[in-house]
Design a protein around this motif. Structure first.
Motif, short mmCIF file in Angstrom:
data_model
loop_
_atom_site.label_atom_id
_atom_site.label_comp_id
_atom_site.label_asym_id
_atom_site.label_seq_id
_atom_site.Cartn_x
_atom_site.Cartn_y
_atom_site.Cartn_z
N ARG A 51 0.83 -1.20 0.00
CA ARG A 51 0.00 0.00 0.00
C ARG A 51 0.86 1.25 0.00
NH1 ARG A 51 -5.28 0.80 3.75
NH2 ARG A 51 -5.59 3.02 3.39
N THR A 54 2.44 1.77 -3.47
CA THR A 54 1.53 2.08 -4.58
C THR A 54 0.69 3.33 -4.32
OG1 THR A 54 -0.10 0.56 -3.64
CG2 THR A 54 1.34 -0.32 -5.35
N SER A 55 0.97 4.03 -3.20
CA SER A 55 0.13 5.18 -2.87
C SER A 55 0.74 6.50 -3.35
CB SER A 55 -0.11 5.23 -1.37
OG SER A 55 1.11 5.53 -0.73
N ARG A 109 2.35 11.50 1.89
CA ARG A 109 1.54 11.29 0.69
C ARG A 109 0.04 11.39 1.01
NH1 ARG A 109 5.21 6.14 -1.57
NH2 ARG A 109 7.06 7.39 -2.02
N ALA A 111 -1.66 10.57 3.54
CA ALA A 111 -2.27 9.48 4.31
C ALA A 111 -1.43 9.26 5.58
CB ALA A 111 -2.30 8.22 3.46
#
Lengths: 362, 362
Positions: A51, A54-55, A109, A111
């Protein structure tokens, strides 16, 4: 300055490279996931890493690695160079995950950072303190896995012994340099001074060499680059890399969090010894210095306090000087690039990446 | 059981191997130190690592690596195998330094752990909280360097491509296994249950494979071991490794801190899901379970509370059962070893190490 030379060879396909690197990374992690699931191993660690990878992210290091390969005449089948490039991105995931633990960063990013996400995931049935500690422990382990797997991604067995002898020492040097740079960075934090040279040394090791010079060198070594090409790449890379870090410092304080994906208080709360801060401390009047000393590195710094720091960074001229230093470095890098007479496709791609790295908003 | 077979080939020189590994490690770190000093890099990180590596340790993994090499017929010049063995010890330094951060351990080998020592070193001018956080950050970085350097120590460029193809996948597997095992360990801590199988799975990955099986395999692969030898080594290694971890669990609770070099409260305060604890929870009466539930994983556990836990571990028969499990595993391992018909020197050395690993007091 002359007009850009039109490419004589096919252009470096930056978007295609990015996609190939991502396919390599997700394929690798999906295989790890299946193997771990079949052996009762903790797939959670892998899905968190997947995750994270790929974020987002600019994939600057893989792209530069492929540019270095092209600069040294690499062409044709890209399987091996893409694996090397993917290995650099996996290594970078390690570096960021551990950095966020060290910087106590909450957001990356746009998050939650890995240690924050894992603390939340393991919150049930634990005190807040225990959950936070477990978040840090598991994030350190996810980073460790990424470091080990960056090695596994390296196409070691597919390289000739000549390539191995050229590439592996560069990988070794890159790793030590970024870890040393990070060591300087964390031990200097909380006590920033007006020592601009020291801040530049941190930037050089933590960023310029790690992010720009070594990826170019590693790609070039894969294509058997002669010393002259490596020297030209260094002369280009170091100013670009310093400009990249200067831009990072500016974005870390003056950037819009909704664009950068990180809060604009973290660097100030940690009291990072950046070039920007060192410039301000060097030029500050006694009353300006008093504000900086009182607020930089204060873990409870609020928005009002951050605004006071920003006003001092602007009023001392530190902000303008940092922008100026970026322009000087970018100009120097582009001049070196034009003079280096690399394959035109490599030159064009590096010119493009220089712009992206130094004029970015995130 | 028959009397030990007298060695027909020269014995494996365990003391000499230990010395050669230590010379390799200190030589490597001294070169790093000189290079870092000349470039203005943080030598502190290196001296902390050097001190950690030279302050004790059984060197079990390097010794087993050399035994694996002898078991597969390795002989003659030991330069390359000693470098591989030293690489395993460097990797182990990484694993221990990060483990101590995760376990919040204060003491290791009778001295402060790396994160505690670094917190103390950076205490001046910082709050206790800031110094402790910096201790953790720098310890994570010292561990990261050790992991990167374990790679650098591997004699990659001196290996044939056949050796590389056999050895590197084993190194990769070993790293993932111990990290996965550690992940299971830290996420299970604080919530131990009576699930003995789960505790054994942690022990298998975190210790049996990592400490015994993989070092033997890596050494054997360096000597081009056929599958049969690797299988025999696995059949020997897994019971020895489980016995090693069971002994570790017992020493962690019942050992004398002045001999083990670590406090006998840490495992209990962390609420580690060990086989010993799982056996007790499986057999506990309601009132015994009440004591364990109330005290295990309590970060403020004191000596009186620890004694109450120890009495339950003894009264439930868990302690005796763990001792019994060690004997069963040691006997099985020795039986496998006698049947394997390895070179007598390797058999003798492995017999000796089996005793040292399972009957130790520290």
């Amino acid at each position: 300055m002359s007009a850009p030379t039109p490419p004589l060879t096919p252009a470096v396909d930056l978007a295609g490279t990015r996609e190939a690197v991502d396919t390599c990374l997700t394929g690798f992690l999906d295989r790890k996931m299946r193997a771990a699931a079949s052996e009762g191993m903790p797939t959670e660690a892998i899905s968190v890493l997947r995750r994270f990878l790929t974020s987002g992210g600019k994939r600057l290091r893989p792209l530069l690695c492929v540019c270095g390969w092209c600069a040294a005449g690499g062409h044709g089948d890209t399987t091996t160079i893409v694996r090397a490039a993917a290995s650099l991105e996996m290594f970078h995931a390690f570096a960021l995950i551990h950095d966020d633990v060290m910087d106590r960063a909450a957001t990356r990013r746009g998050a939650p950072t890995v240690h924050r996400r894992l603390a939340q995931h393991h919150r049930e049935g634990r005190s807040m303190t225990a959950a936070r500690h477990l978040g840090v422990s598991t994030a350190v382990l996810v980073g460790d896995l990424a470091l080990a797997w960056s090695d596994e991604l390296l196409p070691t067995v597919d390289l000739t012994s000549r390539q191995l002898g050229a590439v592996l020492p560069l990988i070794d040097v890159m790793r030590s340099e970024v870890m040393y740079g990070q060591y300087l960075d964390v031990t200097a934090a909380g006590h920033p001074t007006g020592d601009v040279e020291y801040a530049l040394r941190i930037a050089r090791y933590k960023t310029a060499k790690y992010t720009v010079e070594r990826p170019l060198h590693i790609g070039a070594a894969m294509a058997g680059a002669p010393l002259a090409v490596r020297e030209a790449l260094s002369a280009f890379a170091l100013p670009v890399g310093e400009a990249f870090q200067l831009r990072d410092d500016l974005l870390g304080v003056f950037g819009k969090p909704q664009i950068t994906g990180k809060p604009s208080l973290d660097d100030l709360r940690e009291g990072k010894h950046t070039v920007l801060v060192a410039l301000a401390l060097e030029r500050a009047t006694p009353s300006q210095r008093h504000i900086l000393d009182a607020l930089l590195g204060n873990p409870d710094l609020d928005d009002a306090g951050a605004d006071r720091i920003r006003r001092v960074l602007t009023a001392t001229g530190a902000r303008a000087e940092a922008e100026h230093m970026i322009i000087i470095r970018r100009t120097q890098a582009l001049r070196v690039l034009e003079a280096a007479r690399l394959p035109p496709a490599a030159t064009a791609a590096l010119r493009k990446l220089t712009g992206a790295a130094t004029a970015r908003t995130s």
